[in-house]
Design a protein around this motif. Structure first.
Motif, short mmCIF file in Angstrom:
data_model
loop_
_atom_site.label_atom_id
_atom_site.label_comp_id
_atom_site.label_asym_id
_atom_site.label_seq_id
_atom_site.Cartn_x
_atom_site.Cartn_y
_atom_site.Cartn_z
N VAL A 165 0.84 -1.20 0.00
CA VAL A 165 0.00 0.00 0.00
C VAL A 165 0.87 1.25 0.00
O VAL A 165 0.64 2.20 -0.76
N LEU A 166 1.91 1.26 0.84
CA LEU A 166 2.80 2.41 0.92
C LEU A 166 3.55 2.62 -0.39
O LEU A 166 3.77 3.76 -0.83
N CYS A 167 3.94 1.52 -1.04
CA CYS A 167 4.63 1.63 -2.33
C CYS A 167 3.72 2.23 -3.39
O CYS A 167 4.16 3.04 -4.21
N VAL A 168 2.45 1.82 -3.40
CA VAL A 168 1.49 2.38 -4.37
C VAL A 168 1.30 3.87 -4.12
O VAL A 168 1.27 4.69 -5.06
N ILE A 169 1.18 4.26 -2.83
CA ILE A 169 1.03 5.68 -2.49
C ILE A 169 2.25 6.46 -2.97
O ILE A 169 2.13 7.53 -3.58
N ALA A 170 3.45 5.92 -2.69
CA ALA A 170 4.69 6.60 -3.10
C ALA A 170 4.81 6.66 -4.62
O ALA A 170 5.33 7.63 -5.17
N TRP A 171 4.36 5.62 -5.29
CA TRP A 171 4.39 5.56 -6.75
C TRP A 171 3.53 6.69 -7.35
O TRP A 171 3.93 7.36 -8.30
N ARG A 172 2.37 6.91 -6.73
CA ARG A 172 1.41 7.86 -7.29
C ARG A 172 1.67 9.31 -6.88
O ARG A 172 1.23 10.24 -7.56
N VAL A 178 4.82 13.29 1.75
CA VAL A 178 4.43 11.88 1.66
C VAL A 178 5.67 10.99 1.66
O VAL A 178 5.73 9.98 2.37
N HIS A 179 6.66 11.38 0.90
CA HIS A 179 7.88 10.56 0.79
C HIS A 179 8.69 10.60 2.09
O HIS A 179 9.30 9.59 2.47
N LEU A 180 8.71 11.73 2.76
CA LEU A 180 9.37 11.79 4.08
C LEU A 180 8.68 10.85 5.06
O LEU A 180 9.34 10.15 5.84
N ALA A 181 7.35 10.83 5.04
CA ALA A 181 6.60 9.96 5.95
C ALA A 181 6.88 8.50 5.65
O ALA A 181 7.11 7.69 6.57
N ILE A 182 6.92 8.13 4.36
CA ILE A 182 7.10 6.72 3.98
C ILE A 182 8.50 6.23 4.32
O ILE A 182 8.67 5.13 4.86
N VAL A 183 9.52 7.03 4.03
CA VAL A 183 10.87 6.58 4.36
C VAL A 183 11.05 6.51 5.87
O VAL A 183 11.75 5.62 6.39
N SER A 184 10.40 7.39 6.61
CA SER A 184 10.48 7.34 8.08
C SER A 184 9.84 6.07 8.61
O SER A 184 10.39 5.41 9.51
N ILE A 185 8.68 5.71 8.06
CA ILE A 185 8.00 4.47 8.46
C ILE A 185 8.89 3.26 8.16
O ILE A 185 9.02 2.33 8.97
N HIS A 186 9.52 3.29 6.98
CA HIS A 186 10.38 2.16 6.59
C HIS A 186 11.57 2.01 7.54
O HIS A 186 11.91 0.89 7.95
N ILE A 187 12.18 3.10 7.92
CA ILE A 187 13.33 3.06 8.83
C ILE A 187 12.90 2.58 10.22
O ILE A 187 13.58 1.76 10.85
N VAL A 188 11.76 3.08 10.70
CA VAL A 188 11.25 2.64 12.01
C VAL A 188 11.00 1.14 11.99
O VAL A 188 11.34 0.42 12.94
N TYR A 189 10.43 0.64 10.88
CA TYR A 189 10.16 -0.80 10.78
C TYR A 189 11.46 -1.60 10.74
O TYR A 189 11.55 -2.69 11.32
N GLN A 190 12.48 -1.08 10.07
CA GLN A 190 13.77 -1.77 10.04
C GLN A 190 14.34 -1.91 11.46
O GLN A 190 14.84 -2.98 11.83
N PHE A 191 14.24 -0.84 12.25
CA PHE A 191 14.74 -0.91 13.62
C PHE A 191 13.87 -1.80 14.49
O PHE A 191 14.36 -2.44 15.43
N TYR A 192 12.59 -1.87 14.17
CA TYR A 192 11.71 -2.83 14.86
C TYR A 192 12.20 -4.25 14.61
O TYR A 192 12.27 -5.07 15.54
N LEU A 193 12.51 -4.57 13.35
CA LEU A 193 13.02 -5.90 13.02
C LEU A 193 14.33 -6.20 13.74
O LEU A 193 14.54 -7.31 14.23
N ILE A 194 15.21 -5.21 13.79
CA ILE A 194 16.49 -5.40 14.47
C ILE A 194 16.26 -5.70 15.95
O ILE A 194 16.83 -6.64 16.52
N GLY A 195 15.39 -4.91 16.59
CA GLY A 195 15.11 -5.12 18.00
C GLY A 195 14.41 -6.43 18.27
O GLY A 195 14.65 -7.08 19.30
N GLN A 196 13.57 -6.87 17.33
CA GLN A 196 12.76 -8.07 17.54
C GLN A 196 13.50 -9.35 17.20
O GLN A 196 13.35 -10.36 17.89
N PHE A 197 14.33 -9.32 16.15
CA PHE A 197 14.86 -10.58 15.62
C PHE A 197 16.38 -10.66 15.48
O PHE A 197 16.92 -11.72 15.21
N PHE A 198 17.09 -9.54 15.64
CA PHE A 198 18.51 -9.54 15.29
C PHE A 198 19.44 -9.35 16.48
O PHE A 198 20.61 -9.08 16.31
N ASN A 199 18.90 -9.51 17.70
CA ASN A 199 19.77 -9.35 18.87
C ASN A 199 20.45 -10.63 19.27
O ASN A 199 21.19 -10.69 20.24
#
Length: 203
Positions: A165-172, A178-199
């Motif tokens: 959904v975010l990719c479609v929004i960014a595409w359009r 909008v792009h600042l919000a999407i890249v921020s969400i992506h970075i937050v999710y990356q750090f979520y993955l690191i905290g959840q699965f990469f320790n």
């Protein structure tokens, strides 16, 4: 013609994995190198092209994505059965990430109004590839299967529909906010993955 086939069949997963990892690591390394050279060029020649927060955040996110992918793929050493198709898939996944890195690392922005203008005018390619990585990552996880798959919760598997959904929004949209919000969400999710699965140890 039979001898090479026999030799390949006799190879254990432990023997095959390092060879595939070398090719994968080479592609990942090229992507990292390309991004770092772009950052170095911006530092060395700050007036060559207008800098952009959106572009730099995606560069940082992509660097992190390449490192996470390299770390994530350690789990493949547990794979008991390798096929050429699986090997090709892993390399294709790495190439997709490299292509995203290349789209953030233009050779010349002289024909554009800086890095943000270049990024926004190439956003369809970038977000098309990003959407593909959500699907590729899910397939990659399913290939690893079993105990590996049990580690993940709903938050991990929701990345596909939400990411699409975010990719479609960014595409359009070419709206900078909008792009600042999407890249921020992506970075937050990356750090979520690191905290959840990469320790812990990879895989």
């Amino acid at each position: 013609m039979d001898a090479p086939r026999i030799a390949m069949d006799a190879s254990s997963p432990a023997e095959l994995f390092p060879h595939i990892r070398i090719v994968m690591g080479t592609v990942v390394g090229l992507g990292i190198t390309r991004l770092l050279m772009t950052v170095a060029s911006i530092v060395q020649h700050p007036n060559r092209g207008r800098r952009s927060v959106v572009h730099l955040l995606w560069v940082g996110s992509m660097l992190l994505e390449l490192v996470l992918f390299w770390w994530w793929e350690f789990a493949l050493f547990r794979l008991q059965y390798w096929t050429f198709g699986i090997a090709l898939f892993i390399i294709f996944y790495a190439i997709t990430l490299f292509m995203m890195a290349a789209l953030l690392s233009p050779d010349n922005v002289g024909d554009y109004d800086g890095y943000e203008d270049f990024f926004l005018k190439r956003r369809n390619w970038f977000f098309g590839l990003l959407a593909a990585t959500f699907v590729l990552d899910t397939i990659d996880t399913l290939i690893k299967g079993g105990i590996y798959l049990e580690r993940f919760n709903l938050g991990y598997f929701m990345q596909v529909p939400v990411g699409m959904v975010l990719c479609v929004i960014a595409w359009r949209s070419s709206d900078r906010r909008v792009h600042l919000a999407i890249v921020s969400i992506h970075i937050v999710y990356q750090f979520y993955l690191i905290g959840q699965f990469f320790n812990t140890a990879a895989g």
